[in-house]
Design a protein around this motif. Sequence first.
Motif, PDB file in Angstrom:
ATOM      1  N   TYR A 121       0.840  -1.207   0.000  1.00 12.05           N
ATOM      2  CA  TYR A 121       0.000   0.000   0.000  1.00 12.05           C
ATOM      3  C   TYR A 121       0.873   1.254   0.000  1.00 12.05           C
ATOM      4  N   VAL A 122       1.889   1.281   0.842  1.00  8.90           N
ATOM      5  CA  VAL A 122       2.785   2.441   0.919  1.00  8.90           C
ATOM      6  C   VAL A 122       3.497   2.654  -0.416  1.00  8.90           C
ATOM      7  N   ASP A 123       3.967   1.569  -1.030  1.00 13.02           N
ATOM      8  CA  ASP A 123       4.635   1.683  -2.332  1.00 13.02           C
ATOM      9  C   ASP A 123       3.701   2.281  -3.377  1.00 13.02           C
ATOM     10  N   ASN A 124       2.443   1.842  -3.370  1.00 16.16           N
ATOM     11  CA  ASN A 124       1.467   2.380  -4.318  1.00 16.16           C
ATOM     12  C   ASN A 124       1.206   3.860  -4.072  1.00 16.16           C
ATOM     13  N   VAL A 125       1.057   4.233  -2.808  1.00 16.01           N
ATOM     14  CA  VAL A 125       0.838   5.643  -2.470  1.00 16.01           C
ATOM     15  C   VAL A 125       2.000   6.486  -2.981  1.00 16.01           C
ATOM     16  N   ALA A 126       3.224   6.019  -2.749  1.00 14.66           N
ATOM     17  CA  ALA A 126       4.409   6.770  -3.165  1.00 14.66           C
ATOM     18  C   ALA A 126       4.451   6.947  -4.676  1.00 14.66           C
ATOM     19  N   MET A 127       4.189   5.883  -5.421  1.00 14.81           N
ATOM     20  CA  MET A 127       4.242   5.964  -6.889  1.00 14.81           C
ATOM     21  C   MET A 127       3.117   6.837  -7.446  1.00 14.81           C
ATOM     22  N   ILE A 128       1.950   6.758  -6.822  1.00 11.05           N
ATOM     23  CA  ILE A 128       0.813   7.555  -7.296  1.00 11.05           C
ATOM     24  C   ILE A 128       1.074   9.039  -7.064  1.00 11.05           C
ATOM     25  N   PHE A 129       1.590   9.406  -5.906  1.00 11.94           N
ATOM     26  CA  PHE A 129       1.891  10.816  -5.662  1.00 11.94           C
ATOM     27  C   PHE A 129       2.988  11.310  -6.600  1.00 11.94           C
ATOM     28  N   ASP A 130       3.955  10.468  -6.907  1.00 11.20           N
ATOM     29  CA  ASP A 130       4.979  10.853  -7.889  1.00 11.20           C
ATOM     30  C   ASP A 130       4.350  11.170  -9.241  1.00 11.20           C
ATOM     31  N   SER A 131       3.386  10.346  -9.666  1.00  6.45           N
ATOM     32  CA  SER A 131       2.761  10.584 -10.966  1.00  6.45           C
ATOM     33  C   SER A 131       1.889  11.827 -10.938  1.00  6.45           C
ATOM     34  N   VAL A 132       1.318  12.157  -9.777  1.00  5.68           N
ATOM     35  CA  VAL A 132       0.557  13.403  -9.647  1.00  5.68           C
ATOM     36  C   VAL A 132       1.485  14.608  -9.777  1.00  5.68           C
ATOM     37  N   TRP A 133       2.648  14.531  -9.135  1.00  6.31           N
ATOM     38  CA  TRP A 133       3.638  15.615  -9.284  1.00  6.31           C
ATOM     39  C   TRP A 133       4.023  15.777 -10.753  1.00  6.31           C
ATOM     40  N   MET A 134       4.279  14.662 -11.408  1.00  2.00           N
ATOM     41  CA  MET A 134       4.657  14.711 -12.817  1.00  2.00           C
ATOM     42  C   MET A 134       3.589  15.430 -13.641  1.00  2.00           C
ATOM     43  N   ALA A 135       2.324  15.134 -13.375  1.00  2.00           N
ATOM     44  CA  ALA A 135       1.232  15.751 -14.139  1.00  2.00           C
ATOM     45  C   ALA A 135       1.043  17.217 -13.757  1.00  2.00           C
ATOM     46  N   GLU A 136       0.822  17.478 -12.464  1.00  2.00           N
ATOM     47  CA  GLU A 136       0.390  18.813 -12.054  1.00  2.00           C
ATOM     48  C   GLU A 136       1.524  19.833 -12.040  1.00  2.00           C
ATOM     49  N   ILE A 137       2.744  19.384 -11.790  1.00  2.00           N
ATOM     50  CA  ILE A 137       3.891  20.312 -11.748  1.00  2.00           C
ATOM     51  C   ILE A 137       4.685  20.266 -13.056  1.00  2.00           C
ATOM     52  N   SER A 138       5.145  19.075 -13.433  1.00  2.00           N
ATOM     53  CA  SER A 138       6.052  18.972 -14.585  1.00  2.00           C
ATOM     54  C   SER A 138       5.352  19.205 -15.916  1.00  2.00           C
ATOM     55  N   VAL A 139       4.132  18.690 -16.059  1.00  2.00           N
ATOM     56  CA  VAL A 139       3.427  18.803 -17.338  1.00  2.00           C
ATOM     57  C   VAL A 139       2.522  20.035 -17.372  1.00  2.00           C
ATOM     58  N   PHE A 140       1.706  20.232 -16.326  1.00  3.03           N
ATOM     59  CA  PHE A 140       0.755  21.345 -16.327  1.00  3.03           C
ATOM     60  C   PHE A 140       1.383  22.661 -15.870  1.00  3.03           C
TER      61      PHE A 140
END
Length: 295
Positions: free
Chosen positions: A73-92
């Motif tokens: 569960y912790v691993d999934n949370v970490a990877m999901i938040f990373d992908s949110v950063w990628m979208a909202e900060i790096s891409v948007f």
Amino acid sequence: KCLTPFVISARIRPLENAGLQRRVLAGRPLNELSALSPSGKFRIHYDTSSASLNLPAMLDGAGNRIPLSHALYVDNVAMIFDSVWMAEISVFNFAPPPADSNAGGGNEYDVYIQDLGANNFGYTQPETEIPDVPAKPNPRWTSYIVIDNDFGIGFRTQGIPAVHVTAAHEFFHAIQLGGYGLWDDNELYFYEMTAEAMESVVFPSVKDYVKDIYTYFNMMDLLPLYDSNKNLSYGRAIWGVYLVQQYGIQIMKSIWEQIASQKPFAALDKALLLRNTSLQQAFATFALWNFYTGT
């Protein structure tokens, strides 16, 4: 669903849930361990003791907790938040949340995994005001996020799909608070409306916001877009979804850049005028889209 507007207001109007009220006023949660996400941008705080009420867990197909699954569960949370950063900060290209001076053990953004109770997905807690010169009526804040430990029984969207929408939603609150500022209580509806809209922008396969549309569609003739009712702001997320589909994600960025210096509804109007349209025209087209969507 999202407790953010309520925890922001908790020092003024106590929450009905006394336990949550104590938790909010006590400050950052206490967890046993923490781990960095793969990108190093997030520090995930969690428990591993079997006796802990906050012990994370994955769910089986029936929505029940799977024993000894806290690490996954912790691993999934970490990877999901990373992908949110990628979208909202790096891409948007939204402004990243400011560093918190090692408040959680490092300058990474802190995410705490706690048992929040049925259907309380998470919250983003503003913590330290960032001094701006000159001072603004909408100060910026450092923050941290708290999410549920399993999204199991009692949640309308369960398990990892719920983590997806919560991460996209709450991290957008962190962006709002840290980059563009927190206006008064009456404007929190707009923070919720746009954060919920961001969920399906980042993760199109999970449309939790659809569960709120029924209420809004039954009140469209009574509920203006700028009504400050925080509970009803989720159904109006479809307005944010429409804006992104019609004008692209940059309309959301433009709105929040305007919110840095003016209240949300005026900022929305200005962002549309910059695109050679008006709020009246945009809302008329939105109403037409809704009509032709059908039942």
